[in-house]
Scaffold this motif. Structure first.
Motif, PDB file in Angstrom:
ATOM      1  N   ALA A  35     -13.142  -9.230  33.503  1.00  0.00           N
ATOM      2  CA  ALA A  35     -12.045  -9.512  34.427  1.00  0.00           C
ATOM      3  C   ALA A  35     -10.732  -8.977  33.835  1.00  0.00           C
ATOM      4  O   ALA A  35     -10.583  -8.873  32.626  1.00  0.00           O
ATOM      5  CB  ALA A  35     -11.956 -11.022  34.664  1.00  0.00           C
ATOM      6  N   PRO A  36      -9.758  -8.590  34.654  1.00  0.00           N
ATOM      7  CA  PRO A  36      -9.748  -8.730  36.117  1.00  0.00           C
ATOM      8  C   PRO A  36     -10.323  -7.535  36.870  1.00  0.00           C
ATOM      9  O   PRO A  36     -10.398  -7.554  38.090  1.00  0.00           O
ATOM     10  CB  PRO A  36      -8.257  -8.882  36.415  1.00  0.00           C
ATOM     11  N   SER A  37     -10.731  -6.488  36.159  1.00  0.00           N
ATOM     12  CA  SER A  37     -11.281  -5.321  36.865  1.00  0.00           C
ATOM     13  C   SER A  37     -12.658  -5.607  37.437  1.00  0.00           C
ATOM     14  O   SER A  37     -13.076  -4.974  38.413  1.00  0.00           O
ATOM     15  CB  SER A  37     -11.351  -4.120  35.919  1.00  0.00           C
ATOM     16  N   LEU A  38     -13.396  -6.549  36.816  1.00  0.00           N
ATOM     17  CA  LEU A  38     -14.742  -6.920  37.252  1.00  0.00           C
ATOM     18  C   LEU A  38     -15.685  -5.720  37.278  1.00  0.00           C
ATOM     19  O   LEU A  38     -16.585  -5.636  38.115  1.00  0.00           O
ATOM     20  CB  LEU A  38     -14.695  -7.587  38.639  1.00  0.00           C
ATOM     21  N   PRO A  55      -0.561  -5.030  36.611  1.00  0.00           N
ATOM     22  CA  PRO A  55      -0.498  -6.478  36.369  1.00  0.00           C
ATOM     23  C   PRO A  55      -0.761  -7.322  37.609  1.00  0.00           C
ATOM     24  O   PRO A  55      -1.024  -8.522  37.503  1.00  0.00           O
ATOM     25  CB  PRO A  55       0.938  -6.680  35.855  1.00  0.00           C
ATOM     26  N   SER A  56      -0.690  -6.724  38.796  1.00  0.00           N
ATOM     27  CA  SER A  56      -0.941  -7.500  40.008  1.00  0.00           C
ATOM     28  C   SER A  56      -2.392  -7.965  40.095  1.00  0.00           C
ATOM     29  O   SER A  56      -2.703  -8.894  40.864  1.00  0.00           O
ATOM     30  CB  SER A  56      -0.590  -6.667  41.251  1.00  0.00           C
ATOM     31  N   HIS A  57      -3.276  -7.325  39.313  1.00  0.00           N
ATOM     32  CA  HIS A  57      -4.666  -7.790  39.294  1.00  0.00           C
ATOM     33  C   HIS A  57      -4.798  -9.124  38.565  1.00  0.00           C
ATOM     34  O   HIS A  57      -5.767  -9.851  38.763  1.00  0.00           O
ATOM     35  CB  HIS A  57      -5.553  -6.745  38.621  1.00  0.00           C
ATOM     36  N   VAL A  58      -3.818  -9.436  37.722  1.00  0.00           N
ATOM     37  CA  VAL A  58      -3.824 -10.706  36.996  1.00  0.00           C
ATOM     38  C   VAL A  58      -3.044 -11.760  37.764  1.00  0.00           C
ATOM     39  O   VAL A  58      -3.499 -12.901  37.936  1.00  0.00           O
ATOM     40  CB  VAL A  58      -3.227 -10.526  35.582  1.00  0.00           C
ATOM     41  N   LEU A  59      -1.879 -11.387  38.211  1.00  0.00           N
ATOM     42  CA  LEU A  59      -1.018 -12.310  38.951  1.00  0.00           C
ATOM     43  C   LEU A  59      -0.501 -11.592  40.185  1.00  0.00           C
ATOM     44  O   LEU A  59       0.254 -10.622  40.077  1.00  0.00           O
ATOM     45  CB  LEU A  59       0.153 -12.767  38.073  1.00  0.00           C
ATOM     46  N   GLY A  60      -0.944 -12.043  41.355  1.00  0.00           N
ATOM     47  CA  GLY A  60      -0.608 -11.372  42.606  1.00  0.00           C
ATOM     48  C   GLY A  60       0.856 -11.507  42.965  1.00  0.00           C
ATOM     49  O   GLY A  60       1.559 -12.420  42.499  1.00  0.00           O
ATOM     50  N   PHE A  61       1.311 -10.598  43.803  1.00  0.00           N
ATOM     51  CA  PHE A  61       2.710 -10.630  44.214  1.00  0.00           C
ATOM     52  C   PHE A  61       3.017 -11.825  45.109  1.00  0.00           C
ATOM     53  O   PHE A  61       4.184 -12.158  45.329  1.00  0.00           O
ATOM     54  CB  PHE A  61       3.063  -9.329  44.950  1.00  0.00           C
ATOM     55  N   GLN A  62       2.001 -12.466  45.649  1.00  0.00           N
ATOM     56  CA  GLN A  62       2.243 -13.634  46.478  1.00  0.00           C
ATOM     57  C   GLN A  62       2.788 -14.809  45.662  1.00  0.00           C
ATOM     58  O   GLN A  62       3.379 -15.739  46.211  1.00  0.00           O
ATOM     59  CB  GLN A  62       0.965 -14.067  47.217  1.00  0.00           C
TER      60      GLN A  62
END
Length: 368
Positions: free
Chosen positions: A234-237, A331-338
């Motif tokens: 993770a986070p690429s899986l 970094p959005s794969h770790v912490l999303g922009f939402q």
């Protein structure tokens, strides 16, 4: 955009072949300068892809070897013809005095030092310096050896070479094609010894997606029955892709989260990982999470094996990060922009690679 060490190495080799095929040069030094300039631009474009520099250095070595081989033979023939003519005129083998451009080593100044067989010869009876004589007599005498003059003479003659540098172009293209063939078959060559490293009923742990590891485990499955634990990375899986591929090949595969690596390590027989780059000190840049698996394996006395082709061997050292990453992903794969409020309060890093120090590695498996 190129992604992956092998793809970058293949494209670099194709570009070097194109340059050698179409470049205009009169001397070998001009060709080397052209290759160096192109390689420098490639490395500057992606300095974190070590295989690009590795391939450029290998091509430069092939150029020097082919030039040395092509220059040495005609020069030797010319010298032999001169010696035969001298013997015919005098009727006996009389020693000829050495010119200032020659040394007691018997090295012709027109022959590159790298391709010459340099053996120190003294005027005394014990002229051959073996290892034992070297220790007994001390440092060999070098009064009459002027390597600077030999090298200067060779550099001066390069402007008007005995043999045209253009004549080795076909040999260079053939040598570069051999490098391409090696890169195309590197996965099969690395996996040829898979059955010698994986035994029946073993539990093998790997992490993420690596085409080298995929070929290695599939090759071993032809002769061995074993279980593969695949950490999802993770986070690429990316481990999901490897798990599906191994399962479709009939291998007993279990997909686990990265947090379970330490928990299952006591049941694992060996850890087999793929390498992005192997550095000069024996350290490895590998998929993020590899350092976790390596430390867990060291705690449980489990061997750690890295599989990689020789084109990933780099003369460079890790001088930037002790345990950090060679590159970083989105970094959005770790912490999303939402998560807008949280993102304003933290700095998010998503390392693409881990640096695994050499003391955590037991075995390297590469192509022959």
């Amino acid at each position: 955009q190129l992604v992956g060490a092998r793809e970058s190495a293949l494209e670099t080799t194709l570009l070097m072949k194109y340059i050698v095929s179409h470049a205009k040069f009169n001397t070998i030094h001009e060709l080397i300068a052209i290759i160096k300039a192109a390689g420098r631009r490639l490395v500057e474009a992606q300095p974190k892809e070590h295989t690009v520099g590795n391939i450029v250095r290998r091509i430069l070595r092939l150029i020097r070897e082919e030039w040395a081989a092509s220059v040495k033979k005609p020069v030797e023939d010319d010298d032999r013809a001169k010696d035969d003519e001298s013997e015919a005129n005098t009727g006996q083998n009389t020693p000829t005095p050495l010119s200032p451009k020659q040394s007691v080593t018997g090295v012709d100044p027109y022959v590159p030092l790298a391709g010459a067989d340099i053996s120190l010869k003294a005027s005394t009876s014990d002229s051959q310096y073996s290892l034992s004589n070297f220790v007994l007599h001390g440092r060999p005498h070098r009064e009459a050896i002027d390597f600077a003059s030999v090298y200067a003479t060779r550099a001066n003659q390069s402007a008007k070479p005995t043999k045209s540098a253009q004549s080795i172009r076909p040999a260079l293209i053939s040598a570069i094609e051999e490098v391409m063939d090696e890169l195309e078959t590197v996965l099969d060559n690395v996996s040829n010894t898979a059955k010698d490293h994986i035994h029946s009923d073993e539990i093998v742990l790997t992490l993420g997606m690596s085409r080298t590891i995929e070929a290695f485990l599939k090759k071993a499955a032809l002769d061995r029955k074993f279980t593969a634990l695949v950490a999802e990375a993770a986070p690429s899986l990316s481990g999901h892709h490897l798990a599906r591929s191994l399962a479709s090949a009939g291998i007993n595969t279990i997909l686990i989260p990265d947090s379970a690596v330490y928990a299952v390590m006591s049941r694992v027989n060996k850890v087999i990982l793929g390498a992005h780059a192997i550095l000069a000190n024996g350290g490895v840049y590998a998929t993020a999470g590899s350092i976790l698996a390596a430390h867990a394996a060291q705690t449980h006395q489990t061997p750690v094996v890295f599989c990689a082709g020789q084109f990933k061997l780099s003369p460079l050292w890790n001088v930037y990060h002790t345990y950090g990453s060679l590159d970083f992903a989105n970094p959005s794969h770790v912490l999303g922009f939402q998560e807008g409020q949280l993102m304003d309060q933290v700095d998010v890093l998503n390392p693409a690679y881990d640096y695994v120090p050499p003391e955590l590695i037991n075995v390297f498996i590469t192509n022959e």
